[in-house]
Design a protein around this motif. Structure first.
Motif, PDB file in Angstrom:
ATOM      1  N   ILE A  98       0.835  -1.199   0.000  1.00 52.05           N
ATOM      2  CA  ILE A  98       0.000   0.000   0.000  1.00 52.05           C
ATOM      3  C   ILE A  98       0.869   1.247   0.000  1.00 52.05           C
ATOM      4  O   ILE A  98       0.620   2.224  -0.723  1.00 52.05           O
ATOM      5  CB  ILE A  98      -0.956  -0.006   1.198  1.00 52.05           C
ATOM      6  CG1 ILE A  98      -1.930  -1.198   1.118  1.00 52.05           C
ATOM      7  CG2 ILE A  98      -1.722   1.295   1.287  1.00 52.05           C
ATOM      8  CD1 ILE A  98      -2.876  -1.118  -0.058  1.00 52.05           C
ATOM      9  N   ARG A  99       1.930   1.220   0.801  1.00 51.16           N
ATOM     10  CA  ARG A  99       2.837   2.373   0.851  1.00 51.16           C
ATOM     11  C   ARG A  99       3.576   2.563  -0.473  1.00 51.16           C
ATOM     12  O   ARG A  99       3.726   3.689  -0.964  1.00 51.16           O
ATOM     13  CB  ARG A  99       3.830   2.193   1.986  1.00 51.16           C
ATOM     14  CG  ARG A  99       3.199   2.239   3.376  1.00 51.16           C
ATOM     15  CD  ARG A  99       4.251   2.093   4.459  1.00 51.16           C
ATOM     16  NE  ARG A  99       3.668   2.197   5.797  1.00 51.16           N
ATOM     17  CZ  ARG A  99       4.372   2.129   6.925  1.00 51.16           C
ATOM     18  NH1 ARG A  99       5.696   1.959   6.866  1.00 51.16           N
ATOM     19  NH2 ARG A  99       3.778   2.237   8.093  1.00 51.16           N
ATOM     20  N   VAL A 100       4.024   1.464  -1.040  1.00 50.38           N
ATOM     21  CA  VAL A 100       4.738   1.560  -2.316  1.00 50.38           C
ATOM     22  C   VAL A 100       3.820   2.104  -3.412  1.00 50.38           C
ATOM     23  O   VAL A 100       4.200   2.978  -4.204  1.00 50.38           O
ATOM     24  CB  VAL A 100       5.323   0.194  -2.707  1.00 50.38           C
ATOM     25  CG1 VAL A 100       5.864   0.222  -4.137  1.00 50.38           C
ATOM     26  CG2 VAL A 100       6.423  -0.203  -1.742  1.00 50.38           C
ATOM     27  N   GLY A 101       2.595   1.602  -3.444  1.00 47.97           N
ATOM     28  CA  GLY A 101       1.650   2.089  -4.442  1.00 47.97           C
ATOM     29  C   GLY A 101       1.312   3.564  -4.250  1.00 47.97           C
ATOM     30  O   GLY A 101       1.233   4.325  -5.223  1.00 47.97           O
ATOM     31  N   ALA A 102       1.097   3.971  -2.987  1.00 49.61           N
ATOM     32  CA  ALA A 102       0.794   5.378  -2.717  1.00 49.61           C
ATOM     33  C   ALA A 102       1.969   6.281  -3.088  1.00 49.61           C
ATOM     34  O   ALA A 102       1.778   7.370  -3.647  1.00 49.61           O
ATOM     35  CB  ALA A 102       0.426   5.549  -1.253  1.00 49.61           C
ATOM     36  N   ALA A 103       3.192   5.824  -2.784  1.00 50.42           N
ATOM     37  CA  ALA A 103       4.367   6.622  -3.139  1.00 50.42           C
ATOM     38  C   ALA A 103       4.519   6.743  -4.655  1.00 50.42           C
ATOM     39  O   ALA A 103       4.838   7.822  -5.175  1.00 50.42           O
ATOM     40  CB  ALA A 103       5.615   5.994  -2.529  1.00 50.42           C
ATOM     41  N   ALA A 104       4.262   5.647  -5.370  1.00 55.53           N
ATOM     42  CA  ALA A 104       4.373   5.700  -6.829  1.00 55.53           C
ATOM     43  C   ALA A 104       3.342   6.647  -7.429  1.00 55.53           C
ATOM     44  O   ALA A 104       3.633   7.424  -8.346  1.00 55.53           O
ATOM     45  CB  ALA A 104       4.210   4.292  -7.405  1.00 55.53           C
ATOM     46  N   ILE A 105       2.120   6.600  -6.912  1.00 53.23           N
ATOM     47  CA  ILE A 105       1.072   7.496  -7.420  1.00 53.23           C
ATOM     48  C   ILE A 105       1.404   8.952  -7.093  1.00 53.23           C
ATOM     49  O   ILE A 105       1.194   9.858  -7.910  1.00 53.23           O
ATOM     50  CB  ILE A 105      -0.286   7.094  -6.836  1.00 53.23           C
ATOM     51  CG1 ILE A 105      -0.697   5.714  -7.379  1.00 53.23           C
ATOM     52  CG2 ILE A 105      -1.357   8.127  -7.174  1.00 53.23           C
ATOM     53  CD1 ILE A 105      -1.962   5.166  -6.755  1.00 53.23           C
TER      54      ILE A 105
END
Length: 215
Positions: A98-105
């Motif tokens: 979830i953190r990786v996805g939020a950071a990428a977005i």
């Protein structure tokens, strides 16, 4: 009986007032000089990023719309959409993915904002123009080459490197003969003169460094 001869006509000498009036008629009236407008920097169209963004958004929206239409038609939802909904509903917010996805977005959104708010075309230098409707640019590499040639014409310079970064010109010269201080003084005269001939809309700051050439 002889006719009375008329006295010859005397040519009228022009007076000072007539000469002044003649000069005023001959000289065209001076047109008022229009105030020079600041030349704006050109904006990059960024066709490739815009096309990639539009293609990605269109593909995702098309796939999602197709699956929604299938569900409305009475069929089951796609496996990937059911799994994605379950993962988003069950995974905690502190999960690594979830953190990786939020950071990428977030990075993607910040990149899009920077692309939208900046001019781009860093390799194009705007030139002075007579009016706001005319736009002219000079390639940065060409400007660096012209400044380098101007530096090489200074006596004592054996090699020169010129870089233009944003609003700053950095010139580095190797001195083969003559005193480095004298060569630097000549460079501080030659390079600003070349910058004036380039007619840049935003003249950059000039920094000159010289060093004796080692044998």
């Amino acid at each position: 009986m002889e006719r009375d001869q008329e006295p010859p006509a005397v040519a009228k000498q022009p007076t000072a007032t007539d000469e002044l009036t003649s000069r005023r008629v001959e000289q065209p009236a001076k047109q008022p000089v229009a105030e020079r407008q600041p030349t704006p920097r050109p904006w990059s169209t960024r066709r490739v990023p815009a096309a990639l963004t539009a293609l990605l958004v269109g593909a995702v929206a098309g796939i999602l719309l197709f699956d929604v239409v299938r569900v409305r038609a009475g069929q089951t939802a796609a496996t990937w959409r059911e799994r994605l909904a379950d993962e988003l509903a069950t995974r905690p917010l502190d999960d690594i993915w979830i953190r990786v996805g939020a950071a990428a977005i977030a990075v993607l959104g910040l990149w899009m904002l920077v692309m939208a708010l900046t001019h781009g075309l860093r390799h194009k230098l705007p030139l002075k123009t007579p009016d706001a409707q005319t736009h002219a640019v000079l390639d940065r590499d060409a400007a660096e080459l012209l400044l380098r040639d101007a530096a090489m014409r200074v006596p004592g310079v054996s090699a020169a490197r010129v870089r233009i970064v944003r609003n700053r010109v950095g010139a580095h010269a190797d001195v083969r003969y003559r005193a480095p201080a004298d060569v630097k003084a000549d460079l501080l005269v030659a390079l600003p003169a070349e910058l004036d001939r380039l007619a840049l809309a935003r003249p950059p700051r000039l920094a000159v460094k010289v060093r004796p050439r080692r044998k």
